[in-house]
Each structure stands twice: as C-alpha cells, then as structure tokens.
Design an enzyme around this catalytic site. Structure first.
Site, PDB file in Angstrom:
ATOM      1  N   SER A  14      26.089 -29.957  -6.577  1.00  0.00           N
ATOM      2  CA  SER A  14      25.071 -30.994  -6.581  1.00  0.00           C
ATOM      3  C   SER A  14      25.563 -32.186  -7.410  1.00  0.00           C
ATOM      4  O   SER A  14      26.638 -32.703  -7.164  1.00  0.00           O
ATOM      5  CB  SER A  14      23.739 -30.430  -7.117  1.00  0.00           C
ATOM      6  OG  SER A  14      22.667 -31.317  -6.894  1.00  0.00           O
TER       7      SER A  14
ATOM      8  N   HIS B  31      22.791 -26.789  -0.678  1.00  0.00           N
ATOM      9  CA  HIS B  31      21.501 -26.520  -1.301  1.00  0.00           C
ATOM     10  C   HIS B  31      20.731 -25.517  -0.446  1.00  0.00           C
ATOM     11  O   HIS B  31      19.693 -25.821   0.136  1.00  0.00           O
ATOM     12  CB  HIS B  31      20.729 -27.825  -1.476  1.00  0.00           C
ATOM     13  CG  HIS B  31      21.396 -28.792  -2.399  1.00  0.00           C
ATOM     14  ND1 HIS B  31      22.539 -29.482  -2.047  1.00  0.00           N
ATOM     15  CD2 HIS B  31      21.100 -29.176  -3.662  1.00  0.00           C
ATOM     16  CE1 HIS B  31      22.904 -30.257  -3.057  1.00  0.00           C
ATOM     17  NE2 HIS B  31      22.054 -30.086  -4.046  1.00  0.00           N
TER      18      HIS B  31
ATOM     19  N   GLU C  78      28.516 -31.885   1.774  1.00  0.00           N
ATOM     20  CA  GLU C  78      27.204 -31.298   2.067  1.00  0.00           C
ATOM     21  C   GLU C  78      26.134 -32.179   1.435  1.00  0.00           C
ATOM     22  O   GLU C  78      26.414 -32.972   0.550  1.00  0.00           O
ATOM     23  CB  GLU C  78      27.109 -29.869   1.514  1.00  0.00           C
ATOM     24  CG  GLU C  78      27.333 -29.732   0.001  1.00  0.00           C
ATOM     25  CD  GLU C  78      26.101 -30.033  -0.851  1.00  0.00           C
ATOM     26  OE1 GLU C  78      24.969 -29.949  -0.320  1.00  0.00           O
ATOM     27  OE2 GLU C  78      26.270 -30.362  -2.032  1.00  0.00           O
TER      28      GLU C  78
END
Length: 407
Positions: free
Chosen positions: A185, A362, A292
């Site tokens: 992230s 995620h 991503e």
C-alpha cells in the site's frame, strides 16, 4: 454527518467505553476480540472510515468466527530480531495494536520497539522526523539493523519521509545484515526508494495493524507471508486474470509462450505514479513492473498508467504484471469502459506482454513476494503462468510459527 447511535457502539467508542489504554496488552480478552469481529454491533461513522490498507476481507475457510478465534495454538519463544517502522497512518485502535503485537510474538518475532505502534501526530504515526527515524537510525548505526523491518500500516504519509532517509547507506546496511523490510500500500514509496537508491529488495506482504491486528487474520495471507519469508525459491502460480479483470486472459502477449527473467519492482499504482519524475522511482533496465490498486475508478487507473507511459517508465521493461484491481465500479458514462479495456490499451501502447491476476493487493488470501528480486515468468500450456523468485534474504523456517499469527 456523523450517524446517530441508538444502543450500539462503533469501534472507537467501544474501546473508549472499555477504557483501553497503554496497558491493554494484558487486557485484550476473548470478549473484546469477538466484539471487534462482530460488525453487526458496530456503527460506521466519519471517524472510522476505512483506508486503503484496511478494507473488509472474506474469512478464509468454512469455520465460524468464534471457532476460528478459539482455535489458538501454543506459542514459540520469539527470537527473530524485529523492528517496527510506521511510515504512514496511525494505528488508531490500541487494542488492535496490542493484539497484533501478541500474535507476532507468538509467531516468533521479537519486536524491539513496540511503542512505535502507539505514536500519533495528526493522522500520522508520529511526526515526520519520528517516522523517518525508524529507518534513518538504522542507516546511521544508532540502532543495529534487525532481521525484519515490519510495517505497521499504510494509508498516507510515506512520501513525506523520502528526503529524510539516507537510502544508499540504509540499503548497504540491510544487505550486510540480510534485513527484510515488509509492507505494501503506501509503504510502496519506502520500497521504491530503497530499491532506487539503496539497491535493496523488500517484501510485498501484510503489515502489523492491517492484518495481524484483525479480529480474524486471514490464514492464507499469513501462511503465504511466512512462505515468502522462509523460502529462498518462492513460486506463485496464477491460473486466471479474475483479480485484475475476469474479461482478460492471464497472458496478453504476441508470444504467450516466452519465458521472461528480470528484476520485479513496483507496488501500489497510486504511489508509483506519484513518484514519477523523482529520484525515488526505480530505473531498472529489463525490469518487470508490478502494479495493483483498490477503490480507483477505471479512468483514474488509466490516467495513472498513462502518466507512467508518457514519462517513459515502461521503456526498457520486459513485462507488466497486474495484481488485484478491486472496488473499481462501473464507469458512469459507459460501463463497457472497464479495467480490461484499459489493460488492452496499455498493451497496444507499450507492446509489452501483460500478465494479469497476480494474487496480491488489497484483498484477502494474498501471496507475499519479494520486490527488487530476480523474477522469472514461465507460461504453461494451459494459458496460465508461474512466477519464480530468487536472490532475496530469508529467515530460517524453524524460527517461525505461522499459527501464532492468528492465535
């Protein structure tokens, strides 16, 4: 506007009601965990909005929450020297922090600076100087390099720290010690800087608060995390492209039978694109770019990919690997304009082979893997592919007890 509460409590109010504070490590009872696990007892308000690293995830397996929580196992003595780094959001629920710390200790991680999980300045896990010191003190030698640097959580804030760390020295010290830095992230900014300026790999994997502090950590993610930490020859098989888009084939290439080997790098698309033009974005000849994201509309995904394309980031790369693109929704102008359309356009622009459906992002049941390591992509006869990794630091498997991560 904050929702009114009738007779139910949200997470933050529940913890305040119980008076959870600094000594909560011995008070995280089964009833508290069960309460945190039961979303029916909770009311979400503007104080408990989820961030990108804290989205709801499916519970693996067929057991009920109470069955999973009651199936604890014996802990082992923690021996793996571990330090936390909190580069981004604060881990706002102390009971969750303490539960996560107990779990990683049970699994064998000897956390030397647990107080880091409780720092806060505004929305961040401490001031910029405090958060940067988690890494810079290792570069200067003020603190010995541990075997594992475990991220607390993502969110936002890591990019503020990039000019404050001597990445070249940190990378050298980590290489000498064989240190593994893990996160994803917003931690992508840390991982990119470490690779770009320190020539050091890291691990794309779950974090303390984000995963191990959950009422029910995802067991598959935990097992895959330990596998990536301990297996020097990690492999990951990808059978379909559904996590990227069910409308895509796993391999989009002119020659879908060719094997490719290169350094894999990247991470969260939003963070990677934000580093465009900076010295902290890796420039790797013959690399494999991994990307991503979550909660981004299709046009925003394409805009970020075009930003990378127009900046020349995809030049001299061998391939692009896409992980999960979850929560994209439908385009309000034309629902046919979707992630599959964007990926096919990128393939047309770059001419690069594109591999979709990598189980990371995620999502639940994610497969951890090293960034900045050598990666070989081997297609198979069924139209799917396998990623094989080499040249990255690991931990001896006997020092870890995976069941402790969800005990």
């Amino acid at each position: 506007m904050t929702k009114k509460i009738v007779s139910k409590l949200n997470r933050r109010q529940f913890l305040r009601h119980l008076g959870v504070g600094a000594s909560a490590s011995l008070l995280v009872s089964q009833s508290m965990v069960n309460a945190l696990a039961n979303d029916d007892l909770l009311v979400t308000d503007n104080l408990t909005a989820l961030t990108k690293d804290e989205l709801p995830s499916a519970v693996s397996g067929s057991e009920s929450p109470s069955q999973q929580l009651n199936q604890t196992s014996q802990c082992i003595k923690p021996t793996i020297e571990t330090r936390l780094f909190a580069s981004s959001n604060v881990g706002s629920h102390d009971a969750r922090n303490q539960l996560a710390l107990q779990r990683v200790a049970c699994a064998g991680l000897q956390v030397q600076n647990p107080e880091v999980a409780r720092r806060q300045y505004l929305r961040f896990a401490g001031t910029d100087a405090q958060r940067a010191s988690d890494l810079q003190n290792i570069a200067t030698g003020a603190i010995s390099a541990p075997k594992l640097l475990l991220g607390v959580r993502g969110g936002y804030g890591a990019s503020r720290l990039l000019p404050m760390v001597d990445w070249a020295t940190l990378g050298r010290v980590m290489q000498e010690r064989g240190t593994i830095l893990t996160g994803f992230s917003d931690v992508t900014a840390i991982q990119c800087a470490l690779l770009a300026k320190g020539n050091m790999s890291s691990l794309a994997g779950p974090m303390l608060y984000s995963e191990f502090g959950k009422a029910m950590p995802d067991r598959i993610s935990c097992r895959q995390f330990v596998a990536a930490l301990t297996d020097p020859n990690l492999t990951i098989d990808v059978d379909n492209a559904d996590l990227t888009s069910p409308k895509l084939p796993p391999i989009l290439a002119d020659n879908d039978s060719r094997s490719i080997t290169g350094t894999i790098w990247g991470g969260n698309l939003s963070v990677v694109s934000a580093l465009t033009g900076s010295e902290y974005l890796p420039r790797i000849d013959g690399g494999i770019v991994f990307l991503e994201d979550v909660g981004e509309q299709t046009y925003r995904i394409e805009r970020m990919l075009y930003e990378l394309y127009l900046a020349g980031v995809f030049k001299n790369q061998q391939a692009i690997v896409f992980g999960a693109f979850s929560g994209t929704g439908e385009d309000s102008y034309d629902k046919r304009y979707d992630v599959a359309t964007v990926v096919r356009q990128l393939h047309k622009l770059t001419g690069l082979p594109i591999y979709s459906g990598m189980r990371f992002g995620h999502i639940a049941q994610k497969a951890s893997f090293p960034l900045g390591a050598s990666c070989t992509i081997n297609p198979n006869t069924a139209g799917s592919y396998q990623l094989s990794f080499a040249d990255y630091p690991t931990i001896h498997a006997s020092a870890l007890h995976v069941e402790g991560l969800w005990a």
